[in-house]
Write a protein that holds these residues in place. Structure first.
Motif, PDB file in Angstrom:
ATOM      1  N   LYS A  96     -15.133 -65.199  82.504  1.00  0.00           N
ATOM      2  CA  LYS A  96     -16.275 -64.406  82.928  1.00  0.00           C
ATOM      3  C   LYS A  96     -16.839 -63.549  81.801  1.00  0.00           C
ATOM      4  N   ASP A  97     -16.055 -63.371  80.746  1.00  0.00           N
ATOM      5  CA  ASP A  97     -16.534 -62.564  79.615  1.00  0.00           C
ATOM      6  C   ASP A  97     -17.762 -63.188  78.973  1.00  0.00           C
ATOM      7  N   LEU A  98     -17.814 -64.525  78.933  1.00  0.00           N
ATOM      8  CA  LEU A  98     -18.969 -65.197  78.349  1.00  0.00           C
ATOM      9  C   LEU A  98     -20.233 -64.897  79.150  1.00  0.00           C
ATOM     10  N   GLU A  99     -20.100 -64.926  80.447  1.00  0.00           N
ATOM     11  CA  GLU A  99     -21.252 -64.654  81.303  1.00  0.00           C
ATOM     12  C   GLU A  99     -21.690 -63.198  81.179  1.00  0.00           C
ATOM     13  N   GLU A 100     -20.730 -62.278  81.143  1.00  0.00           N
ATOM     14  CA  GLU A 100     -21.071 -60.861  81.024  1.00  0.00           C
ATOM     15  C   GLU A 100     -21.738 -60.568  79.685  1.00  0.00           C
ATOM     16  N   ALA A 101     -21.266 -61.221  78.626  1.00  0.00           N
ATOM     17  CA  ALA A 101     -21.892 -61.024  77.315  1.00  0.00           C
ATOM     18  C   ALA A 101     -23.323 -61.541  77.305  1.00  0.00           C
ATOM     19  N   ALA A 102     -23.543 -62.674  77.982  1.00  0.00           N
ATOM     20  CA  ALA A 102     -24.902 -63.217  78.053  1.00  0.00           C
ATOM     21  C   ALA A 102     -25.817 -62.304  78.860  1.00  0.00           C
TER      22      ALA A 102
ATOM     23  N   ILE B  90     -25.568 -59.067  79.051  1.00  0.00           N
ATOM     24  CA  ILE B  90     -25.886 -57.917  78.208  1.00  0.00           C
ATOM     25  C   ILE B  90     -27.030 -58.256  77.252  1.00  0.00           C
ATOM     26  N   ASP B  91     -27.074 -59.506  76.805  1.00  0.00           N
ATOM     27  CA  ASP B  91     -28.146 -59.949  75.910  1.00  0.00           C
ATOM     28  C   ASP B  91     -29.441 -60.246  76.650  1.00  0.00           C
ATOM     29  N   GLY B  92     -29.441 -60.091  77.981  1.00  0.00           N
ATOM     30  CA  GLY B  92     -30.655 -60.276  78.755  1.00  0.00           C
ATOM     31  C   GLY B  92     -30.829 -61.653  79.357  1.00  0.00           C
ATOM     32  N   ALA B  93     -29.792 -62.461  79.358  1.00  0.00           N
ATOM     33  CA  ALA B  93     -29.900 -63.806  79.931  1.00  0.00           C
ATOM     34  C   ALA B  93     -29.845 -63.738  81.451  1.00  0.00           C
ATOM     35  N   GLY B  94     -30.647 -64.573  82.091  1.00  0.00           N
ATOM     36  CA  GLY B  94     -30.641 -64.667  83.542  1.00  0.00           C
ATOM     37  C   GLY B  94     -29.729 -65.782  84.020  1.00  0.00           C
ATOM     38  N   PHE B  95     -29.762 -66.036  85.342  1.00  0.00           N
ATOM     39  CA  PHE B  95     -28.899 -67.063  85.915  1.00  0.00           C
ATOM     40  C   PHE B  95     -29.186 -68.438  85.318  1.00  0.00           C
ATOM     41  N   PHE B  96     -30.455 -68.796  85.210  1.00  0.00           N
ATOM     42  CA  PHE B  96     -30.801 -70.122  84.733  1.00  0.00           C
ATOM     43  C   PHE B  96     -30.370 -70.323  83.283  1.00  0.00           C
TER      44      PHE B  96
END
Length: 270
Positions: free
Chosen positions: A159-165, A167-173
């Protein structure tokens, strides 16, 4: 003593099992390369391509294979797209009723495919798609097995990869497209191969839904061709050899991905 003998016993057993599985393929190829009533080893090693030329002249093998290739390729692409999106939603997006909905998806795996033939036939007839290639594709893209496999894989991703993304402003898609899909290539490859082979080998539903010879798949064309040669073996075997070539090529190219996908489906290894 046993520790020294055991590896050799395993290798010998593996060779024997491999020979057992390869023997029918060798028999099929030998018959396809032998004239009807002849022998491949009569008077030396004689190979003839006459059976292949005869089959290609008497039956639209390439047309049937083209229909199967089109249906299988589109079905596989749609399954990978929709199953990965649905699996990501169930794995990472929390919404009301998600667990109940996922259980309903899994419960569909307990329904025999034969039980859905009549409802599918009536549905395709009512929407005007019966007898088209679309009627072969749409029912196959809604399988729950792909969603289950990919969800299990996604659940094991950090889940760390998703949380880091995030923080960078990435959405679900973007997270699904740029993180989850690249990391799940082994599972996607395995699911894609199994879907392709399953769609290629499907017989019952195309038999019910397709009546136009122009839309026939290879699984429908081969029995029709073989019924004309009940007393012969070489020509039907030749037609089967031609029909098996695409599936064998796909398997040989992606066999490593299949093994990795089976090993990594649970998502316990990265």
């Amino acid at each position: 003593m046993l520790d020294r003998i055991y590896p050799y016993v395993v290798r010998i057993a593996a060779v024997l099992f491999a020979f057992m599985f390869l023997l029918p393929i060798f028999w099929m190829l030998s018959l396809s390369l032998t004239p009807e009533g002849g022998s491949l080893f009569a008077g030396g090693f004689n190979v003839s391509m006459d059976n292949y030329m005869t089959v290609l002249n008497r039956a639209p093998i390439f047309g049937w294979m083209g229909n199967s290739l089109m249906v299988s390729t589109i079905t596989t692409a749609m399954v990978l797209l929709l199953a990965s999106m649905a699996a990501y939603s169930f794995s990472r997006i929390r919404f009301p009723g998600s667990k109940i909905l996922f259980i309903l998806f899994l419960s569909a795996m307990m329904i025999p495919a034969e039980a859905t033939l009549i409802p599918l036939y009536l549905l395709m007839r009512d929407v005007g798609l019966l007898g088209t290639r679309t009627s072969l594709i749409l029912p196959a893209i809604a399988g729950p097995m792909g969603i289950f496999i990919l969800k299990q894989f996604f659940d094991g991703l950090p889940k760390d990869l998703e949380e880091a993304a995030r923080i960078d402003g990435a959405g679900f898609f973007k997270i699904w497209y740029s993180i989850f899909l690249p990391l799940s290539r082994p599972a996607l490859a395995a699911l894609g191969i199994f879907t392709f082979i399953g769609s290629w080998n499907d017989y019952v539903w195309p038999l019910i839904s397709i009546s136009d010879k122009a839309y026939m798949t290879i699984t429908l064309g081969l029995p029709m061709f073989q019924s004309s040669y009940n007393q012969e073996y070489a020509l039907p075997m030749t037609a089967n050899a031609l029909a098996a070539i695409p599936v064998l090529i796909v398997f040989l190219i992606f066999q490593k991905q299949i093994i990795k996908g089976i090993a990594f489906t649970g998502g316990k290894e990265m």
